[in-house]
Structure formats: structure tokens, C-alpha cells
Design an enzyme around this catalytic site. Sequence first.
Site, PDB file in Angstrom:
ATOM      1  N   HIS A  63      -6.768  -3.846   0.372  1.00 26.72           N
ATOM      2  CA  HIS A  63      -5.565  -3.959   1.558  1.00 26.72           C
ATOM      3  C   HIS A  63      -4.506  -4.517   0.891  1.00 26.72           C
ATOM      4  CE1 HIS A  63      -3.764  -5.257   5.231  1.00 26.72           C
ATOM      5  NE2 HIS A  63      -3.663  -6.429   5.108  1.00 26.72           N
ATOM      6  N   HIS A  90      -9.416  -6.332   3.177  1.00 26.79           N
ATOM      7  CA  HIS A  90      -9.134  -6.606   4.556  1.00 26.79           C
ATOM      8  C   HIS A  90     -10.566  -6.466   5.324  1.00 26.79           C
ATOM      9  CE1 HIS A  90      -8.109  -7.231   8.483  1.00 26.79           C
ATOM     10  NE2 HIS A  90      -6.991  -7.386   8.274  1.00 26.79           N
ATOM     11  N   GLU A 100      -4.514 -16.253  12.569  1.00 28.29           N
ATOM     12  CA  GLU A 100      -5.270 -15.438  11.793  1.00 28.29           C
ATOM     13  C   GLU A 100      -6.114 -16.299  10.865  1.00 28.29           C
ATOM     14  OE1 GLU A 100      -2.638 -11.390  11.529  1.00 28.29           O
ATOM     15  OE2 GLU A 100      -2.295 -12.818  10.230  1.00 28.29           O
ATOM     16  N   ARG A 146     -10.102 -14.713   4.271  1.00 29.99           N
ATOM     17  CA  ARG A 146     -10.342 -13.255   4.166  1.00 29.99           C
ATOM     18  C   ARG A 146     -11.132 -12.926   3.054  1.00 29.99           C
ATOM     19  NH1 ARG A 146      -4.922  -9.557   5.009  1.00 29.99           N
ATOM     20  NH2 ARG A 146      -4.721 -10.567   7.103  1.00 29.99           N
ATOM     21  N   ARG A 185      -4.691 -14.141  -0.720  1.00 31.33           N
ATOM     22  CA  ARG A 185      -3.233 -14.526   0.361  1.00 31.33           C
ATOM     23  C   ARG A 185      -3.853 -14.836   1.430  1.00 31.33           C
ATOM     24  NH1 ARG A 185      -0.780 -10.670   3.792  1.00 31.33           N
ATOM     25  NH2 ARG A 185      -2.621  -9.191   3.376  1.00 31.33           N
TER      26      ARG A 185
HETATM   27  P1  FAD Z   1       5.924  -1.324   1.076  1.00 28.75           P
HETATM   28  O1  FAD Z   1       6.407  -1.566   2.605  1.00 28.75           O
HETATM   29  O2  FAD Z   1       4.763  -0.680   0.939  1.00 28.75           O
HETATM   30  O3  FAD Z   1       7.358  -0.317   0.549  1.00 28.75           O
HETATM   31  C1  FAD Z   1       7.195   0.237  -0.634  1.00 28.75           C
HETATM   32  C2  FAD Z   1       8.292   1.268  -0.618  1.00 28.75           C
HETATM   33  O4  FAD Z   1       8.325   1.876  -2.245  1.00 28.75           O
HETATM   34  C3  FAD Z   1       8.127   2.588   0.150  1.00 28.75           C
HETATM   35  O5  FAD Z   1       9.200   2.924   0.689  1.00 28.75           O
HETATM   36  C4  FAD Z   1       7.632   3.551  -0.928  1.00 28.75           C
HETATM   37  O6  FAD Z   1       7.835   4.893  -0.535  1.00 28.75           O
HETATM   38  C5  FAD Z   1       8.346   3.124  -2.154  1.00 28.75           C
HETATM   39  N1  FAD Z   1       7.942   3.675  -3.256  1.00 28.75           N
HETATM   40  C6  FAD Z   1       6.581   3.404  -3.998  1.00 28.75           C
HETATM   41  N2  FAD Z   1       6.768   3.728  -5.072  1.00 28.75           N
HETATM   42  C7  FAD Z   1       7.890   4.557  -5.430  1.00 28.75           C
HETATM   43  C8  FAD Z   1       8.669   5.275  -6.376  1.00 28.75           C
HETATM   44  N3  FAD Z   1       7.901   5.504  -7.428  1.00 28.75           N
HETATM   45  N4  FAD Z   1       9.684   5.783  -6.195  1.00 28.75           N
HETATM   46  C9  FAD Z   1      10.358   5.400  -5.099  1.00 28.75           C
HETATM   47  N5  FAD Z   1       9.853   4.858  -4.002  1.00 28.75           N
HETATM   48  C10 FAD Z   1       8.754   4.398  -4.136  1.00 28.75           C
HETATM   49  N6  FAD Z   1       1.524  -8.442   5.786  1.00 28.75           N
HETATM   50  C11 FAD Z   1       1.956  -9.407   6.763  1.00 28.75           C
HETATM   51  O7  FAD Z   1       2.431 -10.436   6.280  1.00 28.75           O
HETATM   52  N7  FAD Z   1       1.515  -9.367   7.953  1.00 28.75           N
HETATM   53  C12 FAD Z   1       0.626  -8.232   8.497  1.00 28.75           C
HETATM   54  O8  FAD Z   1       0.483  -8.194   9.646  1.00 28.75           O
HETATM   55  C13 FAD Z   1       0.356  -7.213   7.797  1.00 28.75           C
HETATM   56  N8  FAD Z   1      -0.293  -6.224   8.335  1.00 28.75           N
HETATM   57  C14 FAD Z   1      -0.810  -5.187   7.352  1.00 28.75           C
HETATM   58  C15 FAD Z   1      -1.434  -4.115   8.118  1.00 28.75           C
HETATM   59  C16 FAD Z   1      -1.415  -2.940   7.007  1.00 28.75           C
HETATM   60  C17 FAD Z   1      -2.225  -1.737   7.604  1.00 28.75           C
HETATM   61  C18 FAD Z   1      -1.138  -2.941   5.811  1.00 28.75           C
HETATM   62  C19 FAD Z   1      -1.506  -1.853   4.742  1.00 28.75           C
HETATM   63  C20 FAD Z   1      -0.378  -4.016   4.953  1.00 28.75           C
HETATM   64  C21 FAD Z   1      -0.535  -5.282   5.880  1.00 28.75           C
HETATM   65  N9  FAD Z   1       0.554  -6.281   5.537  1.00 28.75           N
HETATM   66  C22 FAD Z   1       0.785  -7.407   6.183  1.00 28.75           C
HETATM   67  C23 FAD Z   1       0.796  -6.264   4.136  1.00 28.75           C
HETATM   68  C24 FAD Z   1       2.393  -5.962   3.988  1.00 28.75           C
HETATM   69  O9  FAD Z   1       2.411  -5.055   5.078  1.00 28.75           O
HETATM   70  C25 FAD Z   1       2.959  -5.600   2.896  1.00 28.75           C
HETATM   71  O10 FAD Z   1       2.457  -6.491   1.806  1.00 28.75           O
HETATM   72  C26 FAD Z   1       4.375  -5.404   3.016  1.00 28.75           C
HETATM   73  O11 FAD Z   1       4.689  -4.574   3.966  1.00 28.75           O
HETATM   74  C27 FAD Z   1       5.012  -4.763   1.625  1.00 28.75           C
HETATM   75  O12 FAD Z   1       6.158  -4.376   1.571  1.00 28.75           O
HETATM   76  P2  FAD Z   1       6.928  -3.929   0.585  1.00 28.75           P
HETATM   77  O13 FAD Z   1       8.537  -3.800   0.836  1.00 28.75           O
HETATM   78  O14 FAD Z   1       6.836  -4.880  -0.747  1.00 28.75           O
HETATM   79  O15 FAD Z   1       6.315  -2.528  -0.004  1.00 28.75           O
HETATM   80  C1  SIN Z   2      -3.601  -8.106   9.959  1.00 32.28           C
HETATM   81  O1  SIN Z   2      -3.067  -7.925  10.919  1.00 32.28           O
HETATM   82  O2  SIN Z   2      -4.870  -8.249   9.951  1.00 32.28           O
HETATM   83  C2  SIN Z   2      -3.058  -7.896   8.503  1.00 32.28           C
HETATM   84  C3  SIN Z   2      -2.308  -9.285   8.316  1.00 32.28           C
HETATM   85  C4  SIN Z   2      -2.270  -9.394   6.957  1.00 32.28           C
HETATM   86  O3  SIN Z   2      -2.633  -8.475   6.056  1.00 32.28           O
HETATM   87  O4  SIN Z   2      -1.361  -9.956   6.487  1.00 32.28           O
END
Ligand code: FAD
Ligand code: SIN
Length: 529
Positions: A338, A231, A115, A277, A373
Site C-alpha cells: 500500500h 494495507h 482509523e 496497521r 505510517r
Molecule cells: P501520487 O498521488 O501517487 O502522484 C504521483 C504522480 O506522479 C502521478 O501523477 C504519476 O502519474 C506521476 N509520476 C510518477 N512517475 C512519473 C514519471 N516518471 N514521470 C512523470 N510523472 C510521473 N493516504 C492518506 O493519508 N489517507 C487516505 O485515506 C489514503 N487512502 C489511500 C487509498 C489508496 C487506494 C491508496 C493507493 C493510497 C491511499 N493513501 C492514503 C496514500 C496516499 O493516497 C498517497 O500516499 C498520496 O496520495 C501520495 O501522493 P503523491 O502526490 O505523493 O503521489
Molecule cells: C484507508 O482509507 O484505509 C487508507 C488510509 C491510508 O492509507 O492512510
Amino acid sequence: MEIKTDYLVIGSGIAGLSFALKAARSGKVAIVTKKEITESNTLYAQGGIASVWSQEDSFEKHIDDTLKAGDGLCNRGIVETTIKQGPERIRDLIRWGVDFTPGEKDSKNFDLTREGGHSRRRILHADDLTGREVEETLVKRVRENGSITIYENFIAVNLITDGSACLGAYVLNKKGSSVDTFLAGATVLATGGIGKVYLYTSNPDIATGDGIAMAYRAGASIGNMEFIQFHPTCLYHPHAKSFLISESVRGEGGVLRLKDGRAFMKDYHELKDLAPRDIVARAIDNEMKKTGDDCVFLDITHKDGESIRKRFPNIYDRCLSFGIDMTKDLIPVVPAAHYACGGVSVDEYARTTVKGLYAIGETAFTGLHGANRLASNSLLEALVFSHLAAKKAGEKVKKKILSVIQPWDRGVAVESYESVVVSHCWDEIRRIMTDYVGIVRSTKRLRRAGKRIRILRDEIEKYYWDYDLTGDLIELRNIILVAELIIESARKRRESRGLHWITGYPGKSRRKKNTELRKKVRAGENAAG
Ligand code: FAD
Ligand code: SIN
């Protein structure tokens, strides 16, 4: 209802679930999550997880790529720790049952994709559905674990503090409508990102910055909120809500083109379509402004159709459902909000500045990403800091008798007959942030945004105290606070660095500084507010 537990985990993405699995070895865990357990940013992650996995790669190269992308603001110690722990944390996932796509030539090893900003192929993935594979596997393991209790459709409203330490949280049971008191030896914010502060985002609806807002209200330090990553390639189609076209499409040879077919990234960076990015998103923004076009196009039609369908089954199917066959057609794309590089400031064990309160995953500001990032470093960061937090919290969490806490008291609040206020404010905030606090900023626009957001904030605060709590109202109050924190941080940074690009200050300042914001909290102030 009052619940006492050793660990209270707020959020059920990769960070919350992996923390819970590790913490369950030393105590009882309660996970509260505001929708069904799988709904999270994690579920939608496509590209994969960056980690040094091949002979041709090295920790030094991954560290170097991360530092370059971060544009001078990464914390080198944190970068080194995170990257060096990568392979071990990937092995945790494999032990839990995550099935990464095997390599074509060496089926015992994994396929590694590329990437933007990565000098080597180092991203492990499960086709283009990496997040789903990780999330569903972790949920299975958590459900099997007798020390973990899951509370779905419970939304945390506020942290409970005694002025210096965090004791737990007030949580709205969205189905039962009661506000319950959760008391814990350690409270962990794993609430994910903030994408919904903007009109166009790759994030699902849960991404409303609740953890950051709750932590700020509780007096925790919040860092670098001006660095919002856009993104470069979200699908541009009137009916495609928040659908990402993974950067790995460019990693596998995809080229960005204008309507007339011209590939333009060579005009912006030597790495062309695989530049970091921030550079690609700004280039697209610039081209769209120059041409007046609504989008640019991603072209991977020169690759063999069968291999595209195999490598990107999810993206292929989704595009096809909108009449775009990516093996033959160019994909219309636009940049969209993003990822938040800043968040709740933490140390090397994910401890915030409030005792007993940890922050992990996208909610946290660890110093790994600096001003921008590197792609696929966030799932890695979530795994590493969940591990470190569980280790540290495990040393401290005692089966202590927790203090007696006043139950939630909403005073004179009544049922609202004006929910339109909530939906109207949501739209207005997101429009202001998109128009005035987007990819390219100016001092004037930031000042204007700040003024408008303050007016809305006062209205929302009044509404919050007058009417009964709902999930939407809690989120609205959080997104307005997060919007304010982004604007305030952006106004403090008088330079253009990484993701913060501001017209009046085109150069980089010699002083490399993080932006920290912190509210003074008086004892007792936070009991309901
Ligand atoms: P999340 O996975 O967002 O989980 C947050 C949780 O908190 C959820 O369950 C939500 O319901 C809960 N929550 C929020 N507020 C409250 C509240 N007040 N009370 C109770 N529950 C609550 N990163 C990579 O490294 N590689 C990738 O390929 C990649 N692709 C991505 C593609 C997309 C479309 C997106 C949107 C992001 C991508 N990212 C990627 C970024 C990455 O997915 C996120 O940064 C990561 O998943 C965040 O994980 P997390 O556990 O911190 O939060
Ligand atoms: C992507 O698949 O382009 C998302 C990767 C990332 O946000 O780290």
C-alpha cells in the site's frame, strides 16, 4: 525540444499539485505527468486526512499516536512540525475549494472519522472518496493558473545533473516519442509510491517508484526502503483489481472475522481491529497461513444499512458490482502492498542530498512515519512538505541562465520486437517480491530474492540500452531498482521493528537507526543513464 522553467514538478498527485500552486507565486512552473493529470495514488485515497480539528483532540495526542505507530523510528521534530501545521494546510485545501463532509450535528464543522492507531476521531474526509475530491479540486486550480504549464503523458526518464547539482530532467513525450530536455532552477520529485513492485497492491499502475529510482541514479540518499506498509483490507475477488476497503470501515465498527465467524484481532492487540496497521496486516497473514484460507472477512452488517450506504457510497457500490452487499454480506479481504514509508531522504524543507532537487509526498523519506505510517498521515505529510519546499525553493530560485545541456542521445538503440521480455520481467519481479519480501521475511528468502533480482537487473539494463525507450521499459527499469533497494535495506536491518518483520531477528535492537543507501556518481555519468 528544450524547455526552461523556474520549477520542474514531476508528478501531479496532491504533493505535485499543491507545490505547483504555491510555487507559481514566485515563478513559472512546468508539471510533467506520465498519464492524464488526475491519475495518481491521490485519486484513490478513501479514508481521509488526519489533523487535529476537534476540541477533544490535541497536537500532543496526534503526535503521540504517530510516534507509537512509528515504533521508535520517527523523527520527533518532523512529527511535531507536520502535525502542528495540519490545520493550516487543511485550511489551504478548503480555500482551494475542497468540500469535506460536514458533521451531522454541526453542519458548520466537519465529520471526523477514526482509523487504526488513532486515539481520537480526527480524520477529515469527503465521504469515502476523499482523494477524488482533493485531486479534482487541485487540478481545477492548477488549470486556471497562468504560471503553470501542464505536460500530460510525459514520463521523466532521468534527472540531469552536473555531478553535484540537479539541473532538470530528460522526459519522454509518450505520444510524440521524443525525449525532451527540461531545465529548471528547482526540480521537484512528486512521483508517488512503489506499490507495483508487488503482485497484490492497492496502488494504481503509476506507482512504480520512478522518483526514487531516478534520485538514486543521480546520487541522492535513499532511506528506510525496507518499511513497506501492507494495507490489511483490500477486496479479495478475482475481478477486483487493487480495490481498497478503507480502514474507516473498521473505524466505524467493522470487525475482522475468519471463515467460521470468529473475530480474531482480540488475540493480537488491545485495540483489536483498530490496532496499528502493521499489527493488523501481520495478524491476517498469520491467520491465513494457519487456516490455509485465501482471505479473511470484514463484517459491518451489524450497523444500520442506510447509514453504511450513506457513509461509504463508493465502497458499497463497488462491492455490490461484485455481488457483495456489505450491509448484509461479509466482505472478503486480504492485505496488499500500500505505502512506502521510506524514499528519497529529505530535510525539513524537502531538500534532498542533491542540490536543486526536492522530494515531496510519498516519494520522500521525511522521518514522519518511522517504521510504520499512522493511517491518513500521508496526505497531510504531502501538503505540509509541499508548502515548506515551495517556501524554501522560492527563496533560491533565480531567473538564472541555465547551462547548455546535451540533448538526449540514445546511441544505437533500435525498435524492439520483443516486448514480451518487458512483460515477463515485470511479472517475475513482482512474484519474487511478493513471495520473498512480503509481510514476514527471513534472511534466507531475502538472500534468494537478491540473487534473482540481480540476474533480472542485468538483463533489463542490457535491454534498456539496446532498444528504443517506451513508458513500460522506463518503469520496468525503475521497479527493478526499487526492488533491489528494498531488499538491500531489508538485509541491513537485523531486527523486527514496525513493518519490517524478519524471522531470524524477532526482537528490537537497542540502536534506533535509519537505513540509508547512496550510489557514488561520477561527473557526467548520469547524462543518459
Ligand atoms: P501520487 O498521488 O501517487 O502522484 C504521483 C504522480 O506522479 C502521478 O501523477 C504519476 O502519474 C506521476 N509520476 C510518477 N512517475 C512519473 C514519471 N516518471 N514521470 C512523470 N510523472 C510521473 N493516504 C492518506 O493519508 N489517507 C487516505 O485515506 C489514503 N487512502 C489511500 C487509498 C489508496 C487506494 C491508496 C493507493 C493510497 C491511499 N493513501 C492514503 C496514500 C496516499 O493516497 C498517497 O500516499 C498520496 O496520495 C501520495 O501522493 P503523491 O502526490 O505523493 O503521489
Ligand atoms: C484507508 O482509507 O484505509 C487508507 C488510509 C491510508 O492509507 O492512510
